[in-house]
Design a protein around this motif. Structure first.
Motif, PDB file in Angstrom:
ATOM      1  N   LEU A  87       0.850  -1.192   0.000  1.00  0.00           N
ATOM      2  CA  LEU A  87       0.000   0.000   0.000  1.00  0.00           C
ATOM      3  C   LEU A  87       0.880   1.233   0.000  1.00  0.00           C
ATOM      4  O   LEU A  87       1.802   1.348   0.821  1.00  0.00           O
ATOM      5  CB  LEU A  87      -0.889   0.028   1.250  1.00  0.00           C
ATOM      6  N   ALA A  88       0.602   2.154  -0.909  1.00  0.00           N
ATOM      7  CA  ALA A  88       1.348   3.417  -0.965  1.00  0.00           C
ATOM      8  C   ALA A  88       0.379   4.562  -0.705  1.00  0.00           C
ATOM      9  O   ALA A  88      -0.703   4.610  -1.301  1.00  0.00           O
ATOM     10  CB  ALA A  88       2.028   3.588  -2.316  1.00  0.00           C
ATOM     11  N   PHE A  89       0.775   5.481   0.170  1.00  0.00           N
ATOM     12  CA  PHE A  89      -0.060   6.636   0.511  1.00  0.00           C
ATOM     13  C   PHE A  89       0.621   7.904   0.038  1.00  0.00           C
ATOM     14  O   PHE A  89       1.752   8.202   0.438  1.00  0.00           O
ATOM     15  CB  PHE A  89      -0.299   6.691   2.027  1.00  0.00           C
TER      16      PHE A  89
ATOM     17  N   SER B 113     -12.004   2.628   6.279  1.00  0.00           N
ATOM     18  CA  SER B 113     -12.055   1.842   5.043  1.00  0.00           C
ATOM     19  C   SER B 113     -10.709   1.209   4.706  1.00  0.00           C
ATOM     20  O   SER B 113     -10.645   0.243   3.939  1.00  0.00           O
ATOM     21  CB  SER B 113     -12.507   2.732   3.882  1.00  0.00           C
ATOM     22  N   LEU B 114      -9.624   1.758   5.268  1.00  0.00           N
ATOM     23  CA  LEU B 114      -8.287   1.251   4.971  1.00  0.00           C
ATOM     24  C   LEU B 114      -7.759   0.300   6.035  1.00  0.00           C
ATOM     25  O   LEU B 114      -6.719  -0.337   5.839  1.00  0.00           O
ATOM     26  CB  LEU B 114      -7.305   2.426   4.832  1.00  0.00           C
ATOM     27  N   ALA B 115      -8.448   0.211   7.158  1.00  0.00           N
ATOM     28  CA  ALA B 115      -7.919  -0.539   8.304  1.00  0.00           C
ATOM     29  C   ALA B 115      -7.597  -1.985   7.956  1.00  0.00           C
ATOM     30  O   ALA B 115      -6.531  -2.506   8.320  1.00  0.00           O
ATOM     31  CB  ALA B 115      -8.899  -0.469   9.467  1.00  0.00           C
TER      32      ALA B 115
ATOM     33  N   ASP C 124       0.224  -6.105  -7.231  1.00  0.00           N
ATOM     34  CA  ASP C 124       0.741  -6.194  -5.872  1.00  0.00           C
ATOM     35  C   ASP C 124       0.745  -4.824  -5.204  1.00  0.00           C
ATOM     36  O   ASP C 124       0.759  -4.720  -3.981  1.00  0.00           O
ATOM     37  CB  ASP C 124       2.160  -6.764  -5.917  1.00  0.00           C
ATOM     38  N   LEU C 125       0.760  -3.777  -6.000  1.00  0.00           N
ATOM     39  CA  LEU C 125       0.856  -2.412  -5.491  1.00  0.00           C
ATOM     40  C   LEU C 125      -0.459  -1.666  -5.676  1.00  0.00           C
ATOM     41  O   LEU C 125      -1.015  -1.636  -6.772  1.00  0.00           O
ATOM     42  CB  LEU C 125       1.980  -1.670  -6.224  1.00  0.00           C
ATOM     43  N   THR C 126      -0.947  -1.078  -4.613  1.00  0.00           N
ATOM     44  CA  THR C 126      -2.104  -0.198  -4.664  1.00  0.00           C
ATOM     45  C   THR C 126      -1.694   1.168  -4.145  1.00  0.00           C
ATOM     46  O   THR C 126      -1.141   1.271  -3.038  1.00  0.00           O
ATOM     47  CB  THR C 126      -3.270  -0.730  -3.813  1.00  0.00           C
ATOM     48  N   ILE C 127      -1.920   2.205  -4.935  1.00  0.00           N
ATOM     49  CA  ILE C 127      -1.610   3.572  -4.518  1.00  0.00           C
ATOM     50  C   ILE C 127      -2.889   4.234  -4.018  1.00  0.00           C
ATOM     51  O   ILE C 127      -3.891   4.284  -4.736  1.00  0.00           O
ATOM     52  CB  ILE C 127      -1.006   4.377  -5.679  1.00  0.00           C
ATOM     53  N   VAL C 128      -2.860   4.722  -2.799  1.00  0.00           N
ATOM     54  CA  VAL C 128      -3.993   5.410  -2.198  1.00  0.00           C
ATOM     55  C   VAL C 128      -3.681   6.909  -2.184  1.00  0.00           C
ATOM     56  O   VAL C 128      -2.710   7.344  -1.565  1.00  0.00           O
ATOM     57  CB  VAL C 128      -4.262   4.926  -0.761  1.00  0.00           C
TER      58      VAL C 128
ATOM     59  N   GLU D   5      -9.087   8.795  -2.450  1.00  0.00           N
ATOM     60  CA  GLU D   5      -9.827   9.002  -1.214  1.00  0.00           C
ATOM     61  C   GLU D   5     -10.005  10.493  -0.957  1.00  0.00           C
ATOM     62  O   GLU D   5      -9.028  11.235  -0.919  1.00  0.00           O
ATOM     63  CB  GLU D   5      -9.085   8.373  -0.023  1.00  0.00           C
ATOM     64  N   GLU D   6     -11.260  10.913  -0.802  1.00  0.00           N
ATOM     65  CA  GLU D   6     -11.524  12.303  -0.403  1.00  0.00           C
ATOM     66  C   GLU D   6     -11.275  12.403   1.100  1.00  0.00           C
ATOM     67  O   GLU D   6     -12.183  12.543   1.918  1.00  0.00           O
ATOM     68  CB  GLU D   6     -12.952  12.697  -0.762  1.00  0.00           C
ATOM     69  N   ALA D   7     -10.009  12.337   1.435  1.00  0.00           N
ATOM     70  CA  ALA D   7      -9.607  12.183   2.830  1.00  0.00           C
ATOM     71  C   ALA D   7      -9.816  13.425   3.667  1.00  0.00           C
ATOM     72  O   ALA D   7      -9.735  13.367   4.896  1.00  0.00           O
ATOM     73  CB  ALA D   7      -8.131  11.773   2.886  1.00  0.00           C
TER      74      ALA D   7
END
Length: 485
Positions: A13-15, A134-136, A85-89, A119-121
């Motif tokens: 996971l990349a933030f 939602s990311l937990a 394998d990689l998801t960018i958030v 994500e409209e964080a």
């Protein structure tokens, strides 16, 4: 029609919160080999779907004409394919220019087969709670976490929720230099331009910040992972194009590895650029952050433009419209608002054979992104007299360090003349026809520039606003080894 793709547990996971961070995640994935794996898997999945769609029997006369065998094959191929394998958030910010650039770089990431989750964080008081909730689950399962801004309270909170054994920190510009210094010296994480303790919010958040810092130094005695077996210890990697050599030894003691970012993905994907016959000047948001006085900045820009014959001013995404109007009124420079990070804009071209900048990220990144081209990068020093009364006491030293550690650049004094240590002029004759990128003037007189020509795009929506339709994905150079989108 698309099938549901199953995600493997324990992925990456990349933030990210800025386009520069997102670009550097792509650079890290390229060097790590993740990007190659993802792209190959995507190509294989696409080929399987194509074969399935074309191998079924013809529809029987009088039937519906729907090739059910082909559809079944398509669904089977989609359902069994592994997701990247990689998801960018993307933890989206409020600033419309930043959001626009983020959307454009996200398009590039999707072109590489990477999943991007927007994500409209910051979309209201309850948005952070909803986003983190939602990311937990994915945070608990992730085996690697990549972050772009270790100073971000959002990111620090997310770090305390993950059990990932590997954390990677990619560049968020020159802020990485301050992060590395603070990490090596055991200091609390505070942005270099901030003055004071940060108020009540900083005090309330201090426990999370301390836990995040401990997560980023696994080798500290008594810290996270200190008593684990060597093969089970957490790992932290800093993936950076910034000069961190002086702290590298201390970082290794803290359990932190340093990997150099040389912008290999950018150079393989785009360019080499066509060069214009002019000089380009890169703007900075030092006025907006309260570090540099506006009038002093305008005087410096005017001096640089006059001395070096600059014709275009590439605005930082956080520069205000009012300031940019004053810049163009005082200098006659064409104001350009790039729709991608400047490293990509410069690599795609057209770009001036000389690029002038104040102390900023680009004096470190552009020489790497433009390696092998005749483009010369020069940096103008910021004098003490330019600083505002409210500037952080660390500002002067930090800006001087940004200038002094830049490699393969010419150093200019505040007046815009070359310093004694950088008289050697790099570069060669300009090539190309000198045609700048196109754009449509906005209400504030600036232009949103699409690198390589084409109509301008609205920074937030990404829709074309000129007479021609802009391709949904930036075109690739013929030598990049891939077909144009």
């Amino acid at each position: 029609m698309r099938g549901v793709v199953r995600r493997r547990a324990g992925g990456t996971l990349a933030f990210v919160e800025s386009p520069v961070q997102l670009l550097n995640v792509l650079e890290w994935a390229h060097q790590d080999g993740t990007l190659t794996t993802v792209t190959s898997a995507k190509a294989g999945s696409d080929a399987a779907r194509s074969d399935a769609a074309g191998s079924g029997p013809a529809a029987e006369p009088g039937g519906t004409g729907e090739d059910t065998s082909a559809l079944a094959g398509f669904e089977a191929g989609a359902a069994t394919a592994s997701a990247p394998d990689l998801t960018i958030v993307v933890l989206s910010p409020h600033d419309p220019m930043t959001r626009g650039q983020l959307r454009r770089v996200a398009e590039l990431a999707r072109d590489e087969g990477i999943a991007v989750r927007w994500e409209e964080a910051r979309g209201g008081a309850t948005a952070p709670v909803k986003t983190i909730g939602s990311l937990a689950g994915e945070l608990r399962r992730a085996r690697r976490v990549v972050i772009g801004d270790p100073f971000s309270r959002y990111v620090q909170l997310l770090l305390t929720l993950t059990a990932a054994r590997r954390v990677v920190v990619v560049d968020d510009g020159t802020a990485t230099m301050e992060f590395v210094s603070q990490l090596a010296h055991g200091e609390r994480l505070v942005r270099w331009h901030r003055k004071g303790s940060g108020g009540v919010q900083a005090t309330l958040f201090a426990p999370f910040s301390r836990r995040a810092r401990a997560r980023l130094t696994p080798g500290v005695p008594g810290g996270r992972g200190a008593k684990r077996a060597p093969d089970a210890q957490p790992r932290v990697e800093i993936f950076s194009s910034m000069p961190v050599d002086a702290s590298a030894g201390r970082l290794r003691e803290l359990g932190v590895d340093v990997t150099a970012n040389d912008f290999a993905w950018t150079r393989a994907r785009f360019g080499p650029p066509r060069l214009t016959r002019g000089t380009d000047l890169v703007g900075t948001s030092l006025v907006e952050t309260g570090v540099v006085d506006l009038e002093r900045y305008l005087e410096a820009v005017s001096s640089l433009a006059r001395t070096h014959g600059a014709t275009r001013y590439f605005a930082h995404r956080r520069e205000s419209s009012d300031k940019l109007q004053r810049v163009t009124a005082a200098t006659g420079l064409e104001i350009v608002r790039p729709d991608l990070p400047l490293e990509l804009v410069a690599r795609r071209g057209p770009i001036g054979r000389t690029i002038l900048s104040f102390p900023s990220t680009v004096v470190h990144t552009l020489p790497l992104a433009l390696a092998g081209t005749p483009v010369s990068v020069a940096v103008c020093e910021v004098e003490r007299e330019w600083l505002t009364e409210g500037a952080s006491p660390r500002a002067e030293g930090f800006l001087s360090g940004v200038t002094g550690t830049a490699r393969n650049v010419r150093r200019l004094g505040a007046a815009g003349t070359a310093s004694a240590s950088s008289e050697a002029e790099a570069g060669a004759a300009a090539v190309g026809d000198g045609t700048p990128g196109s754009g449509t003037p906005g209400a504030d007189g600036t232009r949103t520039w699409t690198a390589g020509g084409g109509a301008s795009r609205n920074a937030e929506s990404g829709r074309a606003s000129g007479p021609e339709e802009v391709p949904a994905r930036p075109s690739m150079s013929p030598g990049a080894g891939r077909a144009n989108a």
